[in-house]
Structures are given as C-alpha cells and as structure tokens.
Design a protein around this motif. Structure first.
Motif, PDB file in Angstrom:
ATOM      1  N   ASP A 170      40.378  39.406  40.176  1.00 20.22           N
ATOM      2  CA  ASP A 170      40.763  38.694  39.033  1.00 20.22           C
ATOM      3  C   ASP A 170      40.665  37.173  39.255  1.00 20.22           C
ATOM      4  O   ASP A 170      41.063  36.284  38.131  1.00 20.22           O
ATOM      5  CB  ASP A 170      41.835  39.188  38.332  1.00 20.22           C
ATOM      6  CG  ASP A 170      42.152  38.913  36.827  1.00 20.22           C
ATOM      7  OD1 ASP A 170      41.049  38.734  36.323  1.00 20.22           O
ATOM      8  OD2 ASP A 170      43.134  38.902  36.433  1.00 20.22           O
TER       9      ASP A 170
ATOM     10  N   LEU B   5      40.419  44.836  33.355  1.00 21.41           N
ATOM     11  CA  LEU B   5      39.663  45.288  34.950  1.00 21.41           C
ATOM     12  C   LEU B   5      40.643  46.127  35.679  1.00 21.41           C
ATOM     13  O   LEU B   5      40.260  47.048  36.302  1.00 21.41           O
ATOM     14  CB  LEU B   5      39.141  43.883  35.521  1.00 21.41           C
ATOM     15  CG  LEU B   5      38.365  44.340  36.522  1.00 21.41           C
ATOM     16  CD1 LEU B   5      36.771  45.304  36.307  1.00 21.41           C
ATOM     17  CD2 LEU B   5      37.709  43.201  37.220  1.00 21.41           C
TER      18      LEU B   5
ATOM     19  N   VAL C  38      29.810  39.732  38.840  1.00 16.00           N
ATOM     20  CA  VAL C  38      31.394  39.549  39.264  1.00 16.00           C
ATOM     21  C   VAL C  38      31.764  39.030  40.434  1.00 16.00           C
ATOM     22  O   VAL C  38      32.355  38.023  40.648  1.00 16.00           O
ATOM     23  CB  VAL C  38      31.953  40.911  38.998  1.00 16.00           C
ATOM     24  CG1 VAL C  38      33.451  41.006  39.205  1.00 16.00           C
ATOM     25  CG2 VAL C  38      31.740  41.614  37.582  1.00 16.00           C
TER      26      VAL C  38
ATOM     27  N   ARG D  60      37.271  41.613  32.903  1.00 17.45           N
ATOM     28  CA  ARG D  60      38.005  40.455  33.574  1.00 17.45           C
ATOM     29  C   ARG D  60      38.412  39.571  32.714  1.00 17.45           C
ATOM     30  O   ARG D  60      39.890  39.229  32.703  1.00 17.45           O
ATOM     31  CB  ARG D  60      37.260  40.053  34.895  1.00 17.45           C
ATOM     32  CG  ARG D  60      37.942  39.057  35.822  1.00 17.45           C
ATOM     33  CD  ARG D  60      37.076  38.927  37.161  1.00 17.45           C
ATOM     34  NE  ARG D  60      35.849  38.240  36.738  1.00 17.45           N
ATOM     35  CZ  ARG D  60      35.600  36.846  36.580  1.00 17.45           C
ATOM     36  NH1 ARG D  60      36.665  36.224  36.977  1.00 17.45           N
ATOM     37  NH2 ARG D  60      34.511  36.367  36.419  1.00 17.45           N
TER      38      ARG D  60
ATOM     39  N   ASN E  99      32.750  41.594  33.785  1.00 20.86           N
ATOM     40  CA  ASN E  99      33.230  40.516  33.750  1.00 20.86           C
ATOM     41  C   ASN E  99      34.029  40.381  32.579  1.00 20.86           C
ATOM     42  O   ASN E  99      35.082  39.685  32.330  1.00 20.86           O
ATOM     43  CB  ASN E  99      32.232  39.352  33.482  1.00 20.86           C
ATOM     44  CG  ASN E  99      32.021  38.573  34.940  1.00 20.86           C
ATOM     45  OD1 ASN E  99      33.097  38.526  35.533  1.00 20.86           O
ATOM     46  ND2 ASN E  99      30.914  38.162  35.233  1.00 20.86           N
TER      47      ASN E  99
END
Lengths: 265, 266
Positions: free
Chosen positions: A263, A90, A165, A85, A82
């Motif tokens: 994302d 990411l 995630v 992200r 995360n």
C-alpha cells in the motif's frame, strides 16, 4: 494461480463480476472507454474505409469493438488491483480466505464482458446510422472465437494488473500502450502494412490472434484449419499468462503480507 | 505602469507554477509516455489506417491531420487540468480570495501549454517525415510554424472553456476524452470535411483545429502564408471566442461559488 480455484469459487467469481459491472457502469471514464471511444473509432473507420466497400463495415465493427476490449483491459483491468489500493480495501481483500487471484479474475471477467458492449454499439452504429447490411460469414465459429478471445483477454489482464501494482515504472507507460496494440494486433488494418520487424511482436500478443480469428470468421471465409490455429494460440497464450500471473500474484501477496509494502505509494 | 508590470508578473508566475504543478508529480518518463509516445502512436494508427484505405496513396493527409491534432493533448487535457487542478488541489478558495487580476490568472493557465503543444506537433511532424515519408519539400516552414502556433493557441482557447466546465462537473475526464476524440472526427484530421454530412460540417466549422489543419495541408502542398492567412485569422478568432467564453464562465463561476458557498462542492 490454482486453476481449480476458479471452479471451487465460481460463485465468488460471478458475484465479483456482478459487483464490478454495477460499480463500473456508473463510472464516466469506463463508459467512455467501452462505449464512446470505440464508437468514435468506428465512425472514423467507417468514413475512412468507406471506399473499400460495404464488406469492410463488419471489419470496422469487429475492429472498433476490439479497441474497446483492449482499452478496457489496459485501463480498467490493468488498474483492477490498484483501484483497491487507492480506496484502501486491498489489505482486506488480501487478508480474506478467498484467494485474491479469484477476485481479480472475477473483476477481469466483468471488464471483458462489459467491453463486448463496444462491439454491439459499433454494430448498431454501422447498421442503423450508416445503413450497412451486416452479417457474419461464419456465425457459429465467430461466437466460439469470441468466447475464447474473452478468456484470452481475461488471462492477459491477470498478468497486467499485478505488474502495474508492483512495478510503477511500467504503469507510467500505460497511456502509451493503447494505440500500439491497436496497430500491432491489426484491429483495423492488416499488420502486413507494418515494417517486417514488428510481425514477431504481433505474434506474441494474444489480442492479435483474437483479432485475426474474429475478422476471419466475421468478414472472410477463413479456413477452419487457420481458425483452429488461432484458437490454439489463444489457448496457449492463456495458459502461459495464467502461469506468469500465478508467479506475479505470489510475489505480490508476499510483498503484501511479509514486506507490508503493497500500500506504500 | 506599475499595475501592468504586476499583472505581467502575475501572468508569468501563474503560467509557470500551474505548469509545474501539473507535471511536478510526473517523472520525465510519464511525460514522454503521455505527451510524446501516446500521441505519436495515435498518429501512426490513423496514418496506417488511412494508408490501408487509400492503398498507400494518401498518407500525408493523415500524418499532417493527426500531427496537428496532437495540439489537443496540451490544449484540451493540459489546459483543463491546469484550470481544474486548483479545485482538486484545494487552492481554489485561496485563488478566489486574492485581489489578483482574474484575466491574468485565467489566461496564464494556458500559456505554457501553447508552447508545449506546438513542440508536440513539431515532434510528430518530424517522425512523420522520418518514418511515414511525409513530404515537406514544398512547404514554407516558417508559415507552417505560424500555423502550428496559431492552431495550438486556438485549441487552448477551447481548453480554457473545458477547464471552466471542469470546475462545475464531476466527470471531467469523460468530457475531456469525449471532446478530444470528437476532434478526431470533426476537425478534418482523418476525414475530409467536404465528405461529412452537412450538420457535421457545421460543427467542424465552429471548432478550433479545423482551419489549422486545412492550413497546414495547404502549406504542405505548396501554398504561401498569404494563401492561408484567411484560415489562420479565422482560427485565431475561434480561439479568442472560446477563450472569452471560458473567461466569462470562470467569472460567473466565481460569483456563484462565493454567493452560494459552493466553491468545492462539485
């Protein structure tokens, strides 16, 4: 997860771990989770259990250290993907030739390794501030158990990160997952105190076997057969976690590359 | 009269909007996880630890202490995030640009958290009765209600001070977590104050919650409201003192930020 990748990319694993440690030791929240929170829990444990005698000081040191390990695993390893992200890296990590799970393994290795600091801090606190004489009953077996526990925690973390995630509804429970594991895994008191129906849940948690073996080798003369059984359970759960993690990473990378929804917040 | 009415309106709107702003991004499940389940799990953890330590003889001590300590979730985290939220959301310049009464704005940030925190304690005590066998049969329940409200109020006073610190520090969560967990040691929630070293007792006496927890324990043991009134009056005083210090810091921060142009630089 292709397990051979861990050997093939061992330099990457170590570099990622080093970078993670350098980055995270500047983060106040992480420092709190691995140093201050276990320290406060150790102080509480030492005060609360002091009538149980000095034997329990080592029990508190190990138990409070385990709380640091779990909190770090939950909040730091759990968010290890995360975080990428949130800062927009990411896609780059997913797109590069190095397998993504190798990178996350390296990050988890760093988290678990630096969390051992919580045990060291608790030890110093108990020995120097509270004046307890601390010694390990089975030091070699304790060290071996510690290494196996680290591996089991890393593998457990590999399953948590992709779940957080992909399934944000699960991550919403993150704050509520901290103390139940302290309770169910017997970090600071035996699970025999809990209602019987919780015991099977404890058996399904790798930290429980880690706690049982670490307490057994640090404060009690646990028979080797029992220690070996805990080791076996940790290895078994590590393998299961790696298999689950490989599937989760496959789904997550599919979402990243094909759906391009990774994302999307 | 018109000014009073406007200020009360400002207080209420600020109260409601800051609370909504804090939880608007959350779904009910997140609220449940962070405000109900997490504190309950924490309470059970220390209750079981206490039960282990005392061979099951002193569970009520830990259940009551940790149930009352739950006020700190709202009092510290909630209030701090409400005050500091203006900086994170970029609304601080607008807030300081208005001619509104700062006192009303500032204390309005804590109001809903007093109610929220008190509800959290009631839930915790209910679970304590149902699952941990907490005995409240001798307890004057209205007096316990007053104790809960006063303790939540005083903890929110500390939260207001912490909230102001969040305007001038980058490590807000570190400070909040540190204060929150330190309260578990110093407030007497888990360790009898008398058994702490002298310097720790001095810290305990300067903190909110300490007298609130002592009062709740006394009430559970059969004390009357009159018996705990001195404790509760001190608890109110401590809450007012922290709230006042927070307000002074808030006012100082506004002056310094305007003078130096450092409103959102931290």
């Amino acid at each position: 997860m292709n397990y051979m990748n861990l050997f093939r990319y061992w330099r990457t694993v170590l570099t990622v771990a080093e970078m993670s440690i350098r980055q995270q030791l500047n983060d106040g929240f992480i420092l709190f989770a691995i140093v201050f929170q276990p320290m406060i829990i150790a102080v509480l444990g030492l005060f609360i259990l002091r009538d149980k005698g000095s034997d329990y000081a080592m029990f508190v040191v190990v138990g409070s250290g385990l709380t640091g390990l779990w909190s770090s695993l939950l909040f730091v390893s759990g968010n290890s993907i995360n975080v990428e992200r949130w800062i927009g890296t990411l896609e780059s990590l997913v797109g590069m030739p190095t397998p993504f799970d190798v990178i996350v393994f390296g990050k988890n290795l760093a988290n678990v390794f630096q969390s051992l600091l919580s045990m060291v801090v608790s030890y110093i606190l108990a020995a120097y501030l509270f004046g307890y004489t601390l010694s390990l009953t089975q030091p070699f077996l304790f060290v071996a158990t510690l290494f196996l526990s680290m591996f089991a925690f890393i593998c457990f973390g590999l399953t948590i990160a992709p779940i957080f995630v992909m399934y944000r509804s699960v991550q919403q429970w993150q704050n509520a997952m901290e103390f139940p594991v302290y309770i169910l895994c017997g970090f600071l008191f035996p699970i025999a105190l809990l209602p019987g129906w919780t015991t099977p849940v404890s058996y399904l948690l790798p930290p429980y076997w880690a706690a049982l073996a670490l307490h057994g080798t640090s404060t009690a003369m646990m028979p080797f057969e029992q220690i070996a059984f805990c080791w076996g359970m940790m290895i078994l759960f590590s393998i299961v976690d790696l298999v689950i993690a490989s599937q989760l990473f496959r789904v997550m990378l599919y979402k990243a590359r094909v759906d391009a929804t990774l994302d999307v917040d | 009269m018109n000014t009073i009415s406007k200020n009360l309106q400002l207080f209420w709107q600020g109260t409601l909007l800051s609370y909504k702003a804090l939880f608007a991004w959350l779904r009910p499940v997140t609220y449940m996880a962070s405000k109900v389940l997490m504190p309950l799990a924490q309470m059970f953890f220390f209750a079981f630890l206490g039960s282990f330590a005392s061979d099951g003889k002193n569970v009520d001590f830990y259940v009551i202490g940790n149930a009352i300590q739950i006020t700190a979730v709202s009092g510290i985290f909630g209030v701090t995030m409400s005050v500091g939220g203006d900086r994170d959301a970029g609304t601080l310049p607008y807030l300081f640009g208005t001619p509104s009464n700062r006192f009303m704005i500032f204390f309005g940030r804590a109001f809903m958290h007093i109610i929220d925190g008190a509800i959290g304690v009631v839930i915790a005590l209910t679970w304590g009765v149902l699952l941990m066998g907490l005995d409240l049969s001798q307890t004057n329940l209205p007096a316990l209600g007053v104790t809960i409200l006063i303790t939540t109020f005083s903890t929110c006073g500390l939260g207001l001070l912490m909230g102001c610190l969040s305007l001038i520090t980058a490590n807000v969560m570190f400070v909040n977590n540190f204060v929150y967990f330190s309260l578990l040691v110093f407030s007497g929630a888990n360790v009898p104050i008398a058994s702490l070293p002298a310097w720790m007792q001095a810290v305990s006496n300067a903190l909110p919650l300490t007298r609130g927890i002592a009062s709740a324990r006394a009430l559970a043991a059969g004390a009357t409201l009159g018996d705990v009134t001195p404790l509760l009056v001190s608890e109110i005083g401590i809450g007012l003192l922290y709230g006042f210090l927070g307000y002074v810091l808030f006012a100082w921060f506004e002056i310094q930020a305007k003078r130096r142009g450092t409103l959102e630089t931290v």
